[in-house]
Design a protein around this motif. Structure first.
Motif, short mmCIF file in Angstrom:
data_model
loop_
_atom_site.label_atom_id
_atom_site.label_comp_id
_atom_site.label_asym_id
_atom_site.label_seq_id
_atom_site.Cartn_x
_atom_site.Cartn_y
_atom_site.Cartn_z
N ARG A 135 -7.07 -7.58 -15.70
CA ARG A 135 -6.24 -7.34 -14.51
C ARG A 135 -5.34 -6.13 -14.71
N PHE A 136 -4.76 -5.99 -15.89
CA PHE A 136 -3.91 -4.84 -16.16
C PHE A 136 -4.72 -3.54 -16.10
N GLU A 137 -5.93 -3.59 -16.64
CA GLU A 137 -6.77 -2.40 -16.62
C GLU A 137 -7.18 -2.03 -15.20
N ALA A 138 -7.42 -3.05 -14.38
CA ALA A 138 -7.84 -2.81 -13.00
C ALA A 138 -6.68 -2.47 -12.09
N LEU A 139 -5.45 -2.76 -12.55
CA LEU A 139 -4.19 -2.49 -11.84
C LEU A 139 -3.92 -3.43 -10.70
N ARG A 140 -4.90 -3.84 -9.94
CA ARG A 140 -4.64 -4.70 -8.79
C ARG A 140 -5.14 -6.11 -9.07
N TRP A 174 3.02 8.09 -19.68
CA TRP A 174 2.60 6.88 -18.97
C TRP A 174 2.58 7.11 -17.46
N THR A 175 3.54 7.87 -16.95
CA THR A 175 3.56 8.20 -15.52
C THR A 175 2.27 8.91 -15.12
N TYR A 176 1.85 9.88 -15.92
CA TYR A 176 0.63 10.62 -15.60
C TYR A 176 -0.61 9.74 -15.73
N ALA A 177 -0.59 8.83 -16.70
CA ALA A 177 -1.71 7.89 -16.82
C ALA A 177 -1.80 7.00 -15.59
N LEU A 178 -0.66 6.55 -15.07
CA LEU A 178 -0.64 5.75 -13.85
C LEU A 178 -1.18 6.55 -12.67
N ALA A 179 -0.73 7.80 -12.55
CA ALA A 179 -1.13 8.63 -11.41
C ALA A 179 -2.64 8.85 -11.41
N ARG A 180 -3.24 9.03 -12.58
CA ARG A 180 -4.68 9.24 -12.65
C ARG A 180 -5.45 7.98 -12.26
N ARG A 181 -4.77 6.84 -12.28
CA ARG A 181 -5.41 5.58 -11.91
C ARG A 181 -5.09 5.17 -10.48
N GLY A 182 -4.59 6.11 -9.70
CA GLY A 182 -4.41 5.87 -8.27
C GLY A 182 -3.06 5.32 -7.86
N ILE A 183 -2.13 5.19 -8.80
CA ILE A 183 -0.78 4.74 -8.46
C ILE A 183 0.07 5.96 -8.08
N SER A 184 0.84 5.84 -7.01
CA SER A 184 1.77 6.92 -6.63
C SER A 184 2.96 6.88 -7.58
N ALA A 185 2.92 7.72 -8.61
CA ALA A 185 3.92 7.66 -9.68
C ALA A 185 4.47 9.05 -9.95
N THR A 186 5.79 9.13 -10.05
CA THR A 186 6.45 10.37 -10.41
C THR A 186 7.45 10.10 -11.54
N ASP A 192 9.90 13.67 2.64
CA ASP A 192 9.46 15.01 2.23
C ASP A 192 8.68 15.01 0.92
N VAL A 193 8.69 13.90 0.18
CA VAL A 193 7.92 13.82 -1.06
C VAL A 193 6.83 12.76 -0.96
N GLU A 194 6.57 12.28 0.24
CA GLU A 194 5.54 11.26 0.42
C GLU A 194 4.17 11.81 0.00
N GLY A 195 3.42 11.02 -0.72
CA GLY A 195 2.08 11.42 -1.13
C GLY A 195 2.03 12.18 -2.44
N LEU A 196 3.17 12.57 -2.96
CA LEU A 196 3.18 13.29 -4.23
C LEU A 196 3.04 12.29 -5.38
N SER A 197 2.22 12.63 -6.34
CA SER A 197 2.01 11.74 -7.48
C SER A 197 1.65 12.59 -8.70
N GLY A 198 1.95 12.04 -9.88
CA GLY A 198 1.66 12.80 -11.10
C GLY A 198 2.51 14.05 -11.20
N PRO A 247 0.84 -1.20 0.00
CA PRO A 247 0.00 0.00 0.00
C PRO A 247 0.88 1.26 0.00
N GLN A 248 0.50 2.23 -0.80
CA GLN A 248 1.26 3.48 -0.95
C GLN A 248 2.66 3.27 -1.53
N ALA A 249 2.88 2.15 -2.18
CA ALA A 249 4.16 1.96 -2.86
C ALA A 249 4.36 3.04 -3.91
#
Length: 313
Positions: A308-313, A188-200, A261-267, A131-133
């Protein structure tokens, strides 16, 4: 020792990835650090362990140009019952300066290694993320056609055309294909972030002396490896300030992976330690979604895996 989490670094055997892995292993001895590349000729994992007097870094072979190898890698990882993945650093990258090259699967090689292989690795490992990976994608300032980077401007057309270039795009110089693959990384990073993944997305800056130019002409490789590192102070004044040693950029990459200091930042997009805007094209949601749909459609073996890929989990 029982570890509380896992950190995976692709391309972690040399340069940027190596120094990020070293930094993480030092700061987090409670985590298992897995460095993954086509080979570990430098015995990077052993070197990190000996340097730190620890045993928390291992090497696992990974060829991002070969989807069968990626699937075998994930199968091996899951068979080991390692702790959940706290951070996934999709860092490896290649540049092919010459004529168009394709993988055995028929995909343009730069796009295959820099995007497609990493995307498959992410999707297959997704069930094993804590969680929060955090997912950190190493991009490049060259993705921004509005910046003076010395490379031809990056272009994203469609995922299909990036993977299987039309005749007009097949004539692109290799450096343009590289810059365009780095734009795909940010999309792709921004697409991940919009799907709830913590991605930068991370731009390590120019790092003269690294292995990025290992496919270049010998004269250019010599300039990159031995001349430009001596000119870094001048380059920071004349070109831009985002020019670093691999050690400095490795620490910045490690910060995005695990820094409080960057925890929770995504997109978000970082150049070194600074958050900055990425290119105008990278915010185009239509392009993000085209890349997302093409990637999932290409990589999924069947309907169950696609769902599964579309649902991410």
């Amino acid at each position: 020792m029982t570890y509380t989490g896992t950190v995976i670094v692709t391309g972690g055997t040399i340069n940027l990835g190596y120094h990020a892995a070293l930094h993480i292993a030092r700061e987090h001895p409670e985590y298992l650090v897995i460095i993954s590349s086509r080979s570990d000729r430098e015995h990077a994992a052993d070197t990190i362990n000996k340097t730190l007097g620890q045993k928390n870094t291992i090497f696992m072979q990974l060829d991002l140009a070969d989807t069968s190898n990626i699937r075998a890698y994930v199968k091996e990882f899951t068979s080991q019952n390692q702790p959940p993945i706290r951070a996934l650093l999709l860092n490896a990258g290649l540049q092919f300066p010459g004529r168009l090259q394709k993988t055995p699967e028929g995909i343009e090689s730069t796009f295959a290694v820099n995007h497609v292989g990493h995307a498959l690795l992410f999707h297959l490992l997704c069930p094993h993320l804590a969680p929060q990976a955090r997912v950190v994608v190493t991009s490049s300032g060259t993705h921004d056609a509005g910046r003076r980077t010395g490379l031809p401007p990056a272009v994203y057309t469609t995922g299909e055309e990036m993977a299987r270039p039309l005749p007009s795009a097949a004539a692109w110089p290799g450096r343009k294909r590289y810059a365009s693959s780095k734009l795909a990384n940010v999309l792709w990073t921004y697409a991940l972030a919009r799907r709830g993944i913590s991605a930068t997305a991370f731009d390590p800056g120019l790092m003269p002396g690294t292995g990025l130019a290992r496919e270049a002409h010998p004269a250019l490789r010599f300039l990159w490896m031995y001349v430009l590192p001596l000119l870094m102070p001048l380059l920071r004044v004349v070109v831009e300030d985002n020019i670093h040693t691999p050690q400095d950029s490795g620490a910045s990459l490690a910060r995005l992976a695990l820094g409080a200091d960057v925890e929770g930042l995504s997109g978000r997009y970082f150049a070194g330690r600074r958050e900055i805007p990425s290119s105008a094209d990278s915010y185009d949601e239509a392009k993000q979604e085209d890349l997302w749909r093409w990637t999932v459609g290409y990589l999924a073996r069947d309907g169950e895996e696609r769902a599964r890929f579309e649902a991410l989990r």
